[in-house]
Design an enzyme around this catalytic site. Structure first.
Site, short mmCIF file in Angstrom:
data_model
loop_
_atom_site.label_atom_id
_atom_site.label_comp_id
_atom_site.label_asym_id
_atom_site.label_seq_id
_atom_site.Cartn_x
_atom_site.Cartn_y
_atom_site.Cartn_z
N ASP A 14 -40.84 6.95 7.54
CA ASP A 14 -40.98 6.99 6.07
C ASP A 14 -42.28 6.34 5.62
O ASP A 14 -42.78 6.63 4.52
CB ASP A 14 -39.75 6.40 5.35
N ASP A 15 -42.88 5.50 6.46
CA ASP A 15 -44.24 5.00 6.16
C ASP A 15 -45.23 6.17 6.17
O ASP A 15 -46.13 6.25 5.31
CB ASP A 15 -44.70 3.97 7.19
N GLU A 171 -31.95 -6.55 5.26
CA GLU A 171 -32.77 -5.34 5.31
C GLU A 171 -33.89 -5.57 6.33
O GLU A 171 -34.40 -6.69 6.45
CB GLU A 171 -33.32 -5.06 3.90
N ASN A 173 -37.29 -5.04 6.79
CA ASN A 173 -38.62 -5.63 6.58
C ASN A 173 -38.54 -7.14 6.35
O ASN A 173 -39.47 -7.88 6.71
CB ASN A 173 -39.34 -4.96 5.40
N HIS A 242 -37.36 5.12 1.68
CA HIS A 242 -37.59 3.72 1.29
C HIS A 242 -39.04 3.49 0.85
O HIS A 242 -39.31 2.98 -0.24
CB HIS A 242 -37.32 2.78 2.47
N ASP A 243 -39.96 3.84 1.75
CA ASP A 243 -41.37 3.48 1.52
C ASP A 243 -42.05 4.34 0.45
O ASP A 243 -42.80 3.81 -0.38
CB ASP A 243 -42.12 3.52 2.86
C1 BDR Z 1 -37.65 -0.32 5.85
O1 BDR Z 1 -37.57 -0.55 7.25
C2 BDR Z 1 -38.28 0.46 7.94
O2 BDR Z 1 -37.50 0.94 9.00
C3 BDR Z 1 -38.63 1.53 6.95
O3 BDR Z 1 -39.88 2.10 7.25
C4 BDR Z 1 -38.69 0.77 5.64
O4 BDR Z 1 -39.95 0.18 5.42
C5 BDR Z 1 -36.28 0.03 5.31
O5 BDR Z 1 -35.39 -1.00 5.55
CA CA Z 2 -41.84 0.76 6.85
#
Ligand code: BDR
Ligand code: CA
Length: 313
Positions: A14-15, A171, A173, A242-243
């Site tokens: 997702d980045d 979470e 990050n 998410h990102d």
């Molecule tokens: C976050 O963790 C990563 O796996 C994803 O890229 C996103 O930044 C979601 O919890």
């Molecule tokens: Ca990420």
């Protein structure tokens, strides 16, 4: 005038979508990309950033390799989610040669100080190691930024944010480098936190139908999106954005509704990475300043914005 943003990323799936989205948004000028160990090791994250920037034809975006490990802990990757190479094992072409700054933290500091006060928005979509190091090395930095939009945390403010995605409470990050998160959350930066409370809303996720629709355009970018998301889609039928939501939050504040709260970051082994709201009435001695925490997203408008941007030529 487009908004100048710096993206700090651990370059998972997702980045990659966030980088594509930001590059395609006319409202955004990507000033630099800094990489950090997270989903994959920083060397792989850097290679992934270069691959995606190549696909986008963004040869002039500065890239800096940042921290190889969290401030006080070992690196815990998430290759079981994002693939061994972080890009869903998609086999994109090797990146072309270009200069990569070896001191990503230094690059971040340099770019923010070179801009006018409030000109740069920092969007963090990985663990906060680089940002904590930058704020410590250059104490003027936090206040020079317009704001820091942080994808991170699970605040229990909506049903989607009541649990974590690494432990039952944390979470990824924040879990990956809670000491860094503590430094950043308790700095004097203006912060918008985009946590699981909004990013786990399934209406804001990318579905198989969206990806098929994009693929029917037959563009280079739509093909890359199909390739990097293929494993996730076959396992879960959708990809949580998410990102990309953090990128959207940086350019259009009206997409999200936020609440102001103080936050405690748990750095103890028992609750590592937990982000807890401190209610004003609960503790008069609470420290830290209030940040804006996303509690609702206009999911339809966000998805339309994402699809339109990534499909544009
Ligand atoms: C976050 O963790 C990563 O796996 C994803 O890229 C996103 O930044 C979601 O919890
Ligand atoms: Ca990420």
């Amino acid at each position: 005038m487009p908004r100048k943003i710096i993206i700090d990323t651990d370059m998972g799936v997702d980045d990659a979508l966030a980088l594509i989205f930001a590059a395609k948004l006319p409202e955004v000028q990507i000033d630099a990309v800094t990489t950090v160990s997270g989903n994959v090791h920083v060397d792989q994250a850097t290679e992934n950033a270069l691959k995606i920037l190549d696909v986008l034809g963004k040869k002039n975006v500065l890239v800096g390799r940042g921290a190889a490990k969290p401030l006080a802990r070992s690196h815990v990757h998430s290759q079981e989610i994002h693939g061994r190479n972080g890009l869903g094992d998609s086999g994109l072409p090797e990146p072309q040669l270009r200069t990569v700054y070896d001191d990503g933290v230094g690059l971040l500091i340099q770019r923010v100080l070179a801009a006018r006060k409030g000109e740069v928005t920092l969007v963090t979509i990985g663990p906060l190691t680089n940002v904590a190091q930058a704020f410590t090395r250059e104490p003027r930095l936090a206040d020079r930024l317009d704001r820091v939009v942080i994808m991170g945390g699970a605040y229990g403010l909506t049903r989607y944010g009541r649990g974590g995605n690494v432990t039952s409470e944390a979470e990824y990050n924040i879990y990956e480098d809670p000491e860094a998160a503590e430094i950043v959350f308790h700095s004097n930066a203006r912060i918008t936190a985009v946590g699981l409370d909004v990013t786990m809303n399934p209406s804001a996720a990318l579905t198989r139908q969206h990806i098929d629709h994009l693929a029917s355009k037959g563009t280079v970018v739509s093909d890359v999106i199909r390739k990097v998301t293929a494993n996730m889609v076959s396992r879960w039928g959708l990809v949580y954005l998410h990102d990309p939501i953090a990128i959207a939050a940086a350019v259009d504040k009206t997409l999200l509704r936020t609440e102001k709260h103080m936050v405690d970051i748990d750095v103890t082994e028992k609750g590592i990475g937990r982000t807890t709201i401190i209610r004003r009435d609960e503790s008069s001695s609470a420290t830290g300043h209030e940040i804006d925490i996303a509690v609702n997203i206009d999911a339809k408008r966000f998805i339309d914005m994402f699809l339109e941007a990534v499909a544009s030529s």
